[in-house]
Write a protein that holds these residues in place. Structure first.
Motif, PDB file in Angstrom:
ATOM      1  N   ASP A  29      -6.779 -28.913  -5.842  1.00 60.03           N
ATOM      2  CA  ASP A  29      -6.010 -27.688  -5.984  1.00 60.03           C
ATOM      3  C   ASP A  29      -6.068 -26.528  -5.174  1.00 60.03           C
ATOM      4  O   ASP A  29      -7.185 -26.649  -4.471  1.00 60.03           O
ATOM      5  N   TRP A  30      -5.186 -25.634  -5.357  1.00 64.71           N
ATOM      6  CA  TRP A  30      -5.477 -24.364  -4.408  1.00 64.71           C
ATOM      7  C   TRP A  30      -4.630 -23.320  -4.877  1.00 64.71           C
ATOM      8  O   TRP A  30      -3.718 -23.317  -6.081  1.00 64.71           O
ATOM      9  N   THR A  31      -4.796 -22.146  -4.484  1.00 60.27           N
ATOM     10  CA  THR A  31      -4.229 -20.813  -4.636  1.00 60.27           C
ATOM     11  C   THR A  31      -3.025 -20.415  -3.955  1.00 60.27           C
ATOM     12  O   THR A  31      -3.163 -20.671  -2.601  1.00 60.27           O
ATOM     13  N   ASN A  32      -1.709 -20.291  -4.154  1.00 59.98           N
ATOM     14  CA  ASN A  32      -0.609 -20.254  -3.487  1.00 59.98           C
ATOM     15  C   ASN A  32      -0.541 -18.784  -3.105  1.00 59.98           C
ATOM     16  O   ASN A  32      -0.091 -18.393  -1.958  1.00 59.98           O
ATOM     17  N   ASN A  33      -0.791 -17.760  -4.151  1.00 55.49           N
ATOM     18  CA  ASN A  33      -0.754 -16.363  -3.707  1.00 55.49           C
ATOM     19  C   ASN A  33      -1.956 -15.542  -4.546  1.00 55.49           C
ATOM     20  O   ASN A  33      -2.251 -15.979  -5.708  1.00 55.49           O
ATOM     21  N   TRP A  34      -2.054 -14.398  -4.216  1.00 59.30           N
ATOM     22  CA  TRP A  34      -2.892 -13.618  -4.957  1.00 59.30           C
ATOM     23  C   TRP A  34      -2.577 -11.984  -4.672  1.00 59.30           C
ATOM     24  O   TRP A  34      -1.969 -11.758  -3.775  1.00 59.30           O
ATOM     25  N   THR A  35      -2.503 -11.187  -5.837  1.00 60.84           N
ATOM     26  CA  THR A  35      -2.002  -9.981  -5.653  1.00 60.84           C
ATOM     27  C   THR A  35      -3.083  -8.874  -6.000  1.00 60.84           C
ATOM     28  O   THR A  35      -3.674  -9.204  -7.060  1.00 60.84           O
ATOM     29  N   ASN A  36      -3.324  -7.999  -5.122  1.00 60.80           N
ATOM     30  CA  ASN A  36      -4.501  -7.083  -5.387  1.00 60.80           C
ATOM     31  C   ASN A  36      -4.090  -6.097  -6.320  1.00 60.80           C
ATOM     32  O   ASN A  36      -3.130  -5.174  -6.499  1.00 60.80           O
ATOM     33  N   PRO A  37      -5.005  -5.932  -7.511  1.00 66.49           N
ATOM     34  CA  PRO A  37      -4.719  -5.222  -8.752  1.00 66.49           C
ATOM     35  C   PRO A  37      -4.871  -3.634  -8.267  1.00 66.49           C
ATOM     36  O   PRO A  37      -4.251  -2.910  -8.999  1.00 66.49           O
ATOM     37  N   VAL A  38      -5.295  -3.252  -7.172  1.00 65.97           N
ATOM     38  CA  VAL A  38      -5.370  -2.012  -6.727  1.00 65.97           C
ATOM     39  C   VAL A  38      -4.235  -1.429  -5.916  1.00 65.97           C
ATOM     40  O   VAL A  38      -3.807  -0.425  -6.231  1.00 65.97           O
ATOM     41  N   THR A  39      -4.000  -2.184  -4.793  1.00 64.06           N
ATOM     42  CA  THR A  39      -2.771  -1.738  -4.058  1.00 64.06           C
ATOM     43  C   THR A  39      -1.319  -2.552  -4.428  1.00 64.06           C
ATOM     44  O   THR A  39      -0.298  -1.905  -3.950  1.00 64.06           O
ATOM     45  N   GLY A  40      -1.235  -3.563  -5.302  1.00 63.08           N
ATOM     46  CA  GLY A  40      -0.162  -4.222  -5.679  1.00 63.08           C
ATOM     47  C   GLY A  40       0.244  -5.309  -4.482  1.00 63.08           C
ATOM     48  O   GLY A  40       1.307  -5.824  -4.497  1.00 63.08           O
ATOM     49  N   GLU A  41      -0.327  -5.210  -3.394  1.00 64.02           N
ATOM     50  CA  GLU A  41      -0.219  -6.154  -2.046  1.00 64.02           C
ATOM     51  C   GLU A  41      -0.336  -7.553  -2.740  1.00 64.02           C
ATOM     52  O   GLU A  41      -1.303  -7.943  -3.185  1.00 64.02           O
ATOM     53  N   THR A  42       0.728  -8.281  -2.092  1.00 65.58           N
ATOM     54  CA  THR A  42       0.614  -9.799  -2.613  1.00 65.58           C
ATOM     55  C   THR A  42       0.643 -10.574  -1.115  1.00 65.58           C
ATOM     56  O   THR A  42       0.991 -10.247  -0.189  1.00 65.58           O
ATOM     57  N   ASN A  43      -0.529 -11.495  -1.334  1.00 63.53           N
ATOM     58  CA  ASN A  43      -0.992 -12.319   0.054  1.00 63.53           C
ATOM     59  C   ASN A  43      -0.620 -13.767  -0.266  1.00 63.53           C
ATOM     60  O   ASN A  43      -1.326 -14.233  -1.484  1.00 63.53           O
ATOM     61  N   SER A  44      -0.211 -14.473   0.614  1.00 64.94           N
ATOM     62  CA  SER A  44      -0.068 -16.008   0.457  1.00 64.94           C
ATOM     63  C   SER A  44      -1.317 -16.684   0.918  1.00 64.94           C
ATOM     64  O   SER A  44      -1.853 -16.405   2.040  1.00 64.94           O
ATOM     65  N   LEU A  45      -1.854 -17.360   0.078  1.00 66.18           N
ATOM     66  CA  LEU A  45      -2.999 -17.889   0.315  1.00 66.18           C
ATOM     67  C   LEU A  45      -2.877 -19.555   0.224  1.00 66.18           C
ATOM     68  O   LEU A  45      -3.666 -20.378   0.245  1.00 66.18           O
ATOM     69  N   ARG A  46      -1.700 -20.149   0.430  1.00 64.98           N
ATOM     70  CA  ARG A  46      -1.455 -21.552   0.408  1.00 64.98           C
ATOM     71  C   ARG A  46      -1.992 -22.041   1.958  1.00 64.98           C
ATOM     72  O   ARG A  46      -1.713 -21.541   2.729  1.00 64.98           O
ATOM     73  N   PRO A  47      -2.830 -23.068   1.527  1.00 67.58           N
ATOM     74  CA  PRO A  47      -3.493 -23.479   2.992  1.00 67.58           C
ATOM     75  C   PRO A  47      -2.548 -23.835   4.087  1.00 67.58           C
ATOM     76  O   PRO A  47      -1.671 -24.804   3.822  1.00 67.58           O
ATOM     77  N   SER A  48      -2.489 -23.200   5.055  1.00 71.94           N
ATOM     78  CA  SER A  48      -1.778 -23.532   6.171  1.00 71.94           C
ATOM     79  C   SER A  48      -2.250 -23.117   7.599  1.00 71.94           C
ATOM     80  O   SER A  48      -3.272 -22.286   7.689  1.00 71.94           O
ATOM     81  N   ARG A  49      -1.388 -23.584   8.541  1.00 63.45           N
ATOM     82  CA  ARG A  49      -1.836 -23.133   9.867  1.00 63.45           C
ATOM     83  C   ARG A  49      -0.741 -22.574  10.711  1.00 63.45           C
ATOM     84  O   ARG A  49       0.331 -22.990  10.745  1.00 63.45           O
ATOM     85  N   ASP A  50      -0.761 -21.600  11.557  1.00 65.84           N
ATOM     86  CA  ASP A  50       0.294 -21.389  12.553  1.00 65.84           C
ATOM     87  C   ASP A  50      -0.584 -21.190  13.771  1.00 65.84           C
ATOM     88  O   ASP A  50      -1.130 -19.823  14.236  1.00 65.84           O
ATOM     89  N   ASN A  51      -0.795 -22.012  14.510  1.00 67.62           N
ATOM     90  CA  ASN A  51      -1.524 -22.187  15.612  1.00 67.62           C
ATOM     91  C   ASN A  51      -1.044 -22.400  17.072  1.00 67.62           C
ATOM     92  O   ASN A  51      -0.028 -23.348  17.113  1.00 67.62           O
ATOM     93  N   GLN A  52      -1.364 -21.758  18.188  1.00 65.86           N
ATOM     94  CA  GLN A  52      -0.647 -22.207  19.487  1.00 65.86           C
ATOM     95  C   GLN A  52      -1.866 -22.197  20.491  1.00 65.86           C
ATOM     96  O   GLN A  52      -2.660 -21.322  20.320  1.00 65.86           O
ATOM     97  N   LEU A  53      -1.912 -23.266  21.203  1.00 68.14           N
ATOM     98  CA  LEU A  53      -2.732 -23.297  22.204  1.00 68.14           C
ATOM     99  C   LEU A  53      -1.823 -23.563  23.698  1.00 68.14           C
ATOM    100  O   LEU A  53      -0.949 -24.442  23.520  1.00 68.14           O
ATOM    101  N   SER A  54      -2.081 -22.660  24.716  1.00 69.89           N
ATOM    102  CA  SER A  54      -1.214 -22.844  25.967  1.00 69.89           C
ATOM    103  C   SER A  54      -2.247 -22.575  26.991  1.00 69.89           C
ATOM    104  O   SER A  54      -3.240 -22.003  26.894  1.00 69.89           O
TER     105      SER A  54
END
Length: 817
Positions: free
Chosen positions: A304-329
């Motif tokens: 199991d995992w968390t897909n997103n979380w919303t900060n109760p102070v700022t209202g900002e929502t972050n995607s927490l779904r396990p993923s990668r956006d990686n580049q090696l050159s």
């Protein structure tokens, strides 16, 4: 028939069946000689006086090897596992490894791609494709290799451009809708220029992990593209330039963790209270007494995992779904120039690595441990060497320089942990109930500069005896600055404001100064107008100057029997903790480690060149092994790094390749390890005293007499493969293998211990004898073994495992033009 040195395995029944099939032909096969460049010059693998496991490119493709973890499955004594927290793999050879989640920590195992060092293991997760061979060197290799390591090396060597036109493509489709396509084209562009272009892509739109709390939500999609272009330019007078341009783009899902009840392994159910466990363990809970639905063991697919979380102070929502956006050159240029029986070699390389990577650590649909790592790495290296050889003497002398820069933002989410909102939910009387910390930003920068001069000689003082001497001097400088910051919602800064009376603004550095003797130590400024001065980035540097060396002697009793002895030592420089920090003491550098090795071995070609028998025994004296341990801070015992004062490793390895009859090959490999910590007292709990600005009432564990972590006592693998003709131009093949890894107890952190596991694979195929095409049906982990290669947890809540892949199967088709 081609017999590779791949370490693999077989089931007894499969071997018996294949031997029975083999009785259709009584002709004996002959083992093919495998040439390696482990000592930076071409040698038969059986003439090298060190332990080397070599894999041909053909073998790698046959057995579906696509990563270093797959290589480890076929190499006794090598383990590759994920820390599970930040996507940083951990490499261990013969019990020599470093369990650290920090992106910029150096590996004990040197990683080299086409003779270029990859200093950070997070850069090594690219696709493995179009390789000529992979070499695993065991033991310190400090004289010839540029980045200092203690365990050994893994060398990846790409296929080179050819004069004649060649092209090929391989496609594989397997369970979970995984499509792999790999191809190459090679040939001459002119009389003096050759080129080779290769690619690999892995695509999957179906996940293999299934959410326990959200039916139908799957994780495990893959989207990887790797490209490599090699250009060889022949120069006058026996010179050549090899240009290597490469790129990897990885947009895949990361693996989620599996949560379990700690009582299964002799711990408490959980390490610390967390939300929503209160609903199951508090009497007023809505599911009091029931088993939490996120617990799971025995099924490889569930997590199991968390897909997103919303900060109760700022209202900002972050995607927490396990993923990668990686580049090696990267790009590298190798120049070789031969003159007057001397070869000059220059290797210049530059690599960039960027990533934004999310990992869910807690194994549940809640937020007690999730991370987003945003990383930028730049690595430059230059090696210059001269070499020469005659009937008696081979010599290599060189210079090495490297420089790299690292910047990382380590986002940490923990709203449902005891440090966040769980303290209030559980009715705990601690500061976090009033001042919850829900999220952290850890930012750091590291710059490293390394210089070395080295020499290596092999002297044949008789026709049968050879002396090897190696020496290397290294200077390394590392500069580091970092801090854990409030993310702008004033929770971490607000915590300190409420606890010690500071007035830190949102977004400020919130790491507490507890460095002994510091004028801004919290004990010196608490209660004063200068209280904010106790919170600042920690800046430091370390420098290392070390000699390393090797003395080896090997004796050819006959053309088919070599015995050898090697005494060598290596070191790995110190480093820094890139984890979340509560105090500056956590960030103090750990010391360099040093290992001295004595190894005795034999390499024998037997039974009319149909069997190769290699064996070795070794003894390591291990000083200041770098290891994870606890740091005592105001919020408790949290992640730190330190050194194991003294330890020893003893072991033995066996490797057999046998071709008893034409068409049949059998490979066996085994490793035995006996490790012992001779001296290590490490803290596990304590309190922080603001009056003195230091930890008090520290409770430590004496781990002396225990074994080292990540050190399975036994590991082995075995393979049987049979190939037989079915017509004048067609053949069939069948093979099976097993790979076993023993349990690996952890002497201090029981939650990090691993169970033993056995993986079984098979392949059956048909092909054209000329090599034009081939079709292969394959299955991996065909018994659906439940196993995990990493385990951890407890600090922020529960206990987790990183569970391996379930049964997979598919078909591969290859065509050469």
């Amino acid at each position: 028939m081609k017999i590779s040195t791949c370490r693999s395995g077989f089931t007894p029944s499969t071997l018996a069946a294949l031997i029975a099939l083999g009785t259709v032909s009584s002709a004996q096969a002959v083992l093919e000689e495998v040439v390696v460049t482990a000592q930076k010059h071409a040698q038969s693998v059986n003439d090298v006086g060190i332990t080397v496991n070599a894999f041909s490119g053909e073998t790698i493709k046959d057995y579906g090897v696509s990563s270093a973890q797959d290589i480890a499955a076929f190499t006794p004594g090598l383990t590759v596992s994920s820390t599970g927290a930040t996507g940083v793999p951990v490499y261990t050879i013969r019990g020599v490894g470093f369990q650290d989640i920090t992106t910029t920590s150096s590996s004990t195992v040197g990683l080299y791609f086409d003779e270029v060092a990859i200093p950070y293991t997070v850069m090594s997760r690219g696709a493995l494709f179009d390789v000529e061979r992979v070499e695993v060197l065991k033991g310190p290799q400090g004289d010839l290799y540029g980045r200092n390591t203690t365990a050994g090396q893994i060398n990846y060597i790409s296929n080179k451009p050819t004069d004649e036109f060649e092209a090929g493509i391989t496609g594989s489709y397997g369970r979970f809708d995984v499509l792999d396509v790999e191809g190459f084209v090679s040939g001459g562009l002119s009389d003096s220029v050759q080129a080779r272009l290769a690619f690999k892509t892995t695509q999957s739109s179906e996940g293999w992990q299934e959410s326990l709390s959200r039916p139908g939500d799957e994780l495990g999609e893959q989207d990887v593209l790797a490209l490599r272009a090699l250009f060889n330019f022949d120069l006058p007078d026996q010179g050549a330039i090899l240009l290597n341009i490469h790129h990897v783009d990885d947009q895949s899902d990361n693996r989620a963790q599996t949560a379990y009840d700690g009582r299964l392994v002799g711990l408490g159910e959980y390490g610390a209270p967390y939300i929503p466990l209160n609903e199951y363990r508090l009497s007023e809970g809505t599911q009091f007494g029931e088993t939490p639905p996120w617990y799971s063991t025995g099924d490889n697919r569930v997590a199991d995992w968390t897909n997103n979380w919303t900060n109760p102070v700022t209202g900002e929502t972050n995607s927490l779904r396990p993923s990668r956006d990686n580049q090696l050159s990267g790009i590298s240029v190798k120049l070789e120039w031969n003159f007057n029986e001397v070869t000059f070699t220059s290797i210049t390389a530059y690599d960039e690595f960027e990533r934004s990577e999310t990992n869910d650590i807690d194994g549940g649909a809640f937020s007690s441990q999730e991370t987003i790592n945003v990383t930028e790495l730049e690595v430059f290296s230059q090696e210059l060497r001269l070499s020469g050889q005659n009937d008696k003497l081979l010599w290599i002398a060189g210079l090495y320089y490297s420089s790299d820069e690292a910047d990382e933002l380590y986002n940490f989410f923990m709203a449902d942990s005891i440090f966040g909102d769980a303290s209030a939910a559980w009715g705990l009387n601690n500061p976090f109930a009033a001042f919850p910390i829900r999220r952290l930003h850890t930012k750091y920068q590291q710059e490293t500069e390394s210089k070395a001069v080295f020499g290596h000689i092999e002297y044949n003082f008789t026709d049968k005896a050879r002396l090897t001497l190696g020496l290397r001097y290294t200077e390394e400088q590392r500069d580091w600055i970092g801090c854990t910051y409030d993310v702008g919602d004033n929770t971490y800064a607000g915590f300190w404001n409420g606890i010690v009376g500071a007035s830190l603004p949102p977004g400020s550095c919130s790491t507490l100064d507890d460095t002994a003797g510091s004028p801004t130590n919290i004990a010196n400024v608490i209660g004063t107008a200068n209280i904010n001065d106790a919170f600042h980035p920690f800046e430091t540097d370390i420098s290392t100057e070390k000699w390393m060396g090797k003395i080896g002697i090997d004796y050819a009793i006959s053309n088919d029997l070599l015995v050898y002895a090697t005494l060598s030592n290596g070191f790995k420089s110190g480093g820094f903790n890139g984890n979340n920090s509560n105090t500056t003491t956590q960030l103090k550098p750990y010391k360099p480690e040093e290992l001295t090795s004595l190894e005795l071995g034999v390499k024998a070609t037997l039974l009319n060149n149909t069997m190769q028998f290699n064996a070795a025994v070794f003894h390591y004296d291990y000083r200041d092994k770098q290891e994870s341990e606890r740091a005592i801070t105001f919020v408790g015992a949290i992640g730190g790094l330190g050194n194991v004062d003294e330890s020893t490793i003893r072991g033995a390895e066996l490797d057999i390749q046998w071709a008893p009859i034409d068409g049949l090959s059998v490979n066996l490999g085994a490793a035995y390890l006996e490790t012992e910590i001779e001296e290590w007292i490490t803290p596990v709990s304590g309190e922080f005293d603001f009056a003195t600005g230091s930890a008090i009432n520290v409770v430590s564990v004496d781990a002396s007499g225990s074994g080292l972590p990540q050190s399975p006592e036994w590991s082995y693998n075995a393979l049987a493969r049979y190939e037989w003709p079915i017509s004048d131009n067609l053949y069939m093949e069948a093979s099976a293998d097993i790979n076993f890894t023993d349990e690996t107890p952890d002497p201090v952190r029981l939650q990090n211990s691993l169970d033993d596991y056995l993986i079984t694979n098979f392949r059956i195929g048909i092909g054209e004898t000329s090599g034009k095409w081939r079709a292969l049906l394959w299955g991996r982990n065909i018994t659906d073994e439940y196993y995990y290669q990493a385990a951890f947890g407890g600090t922020n809540g529960g206990y987790m495992r990183s569970v391996g892949m379930p049964r997979t199967y598919g078909i591969s088709l290859a065509y050469n033009f």
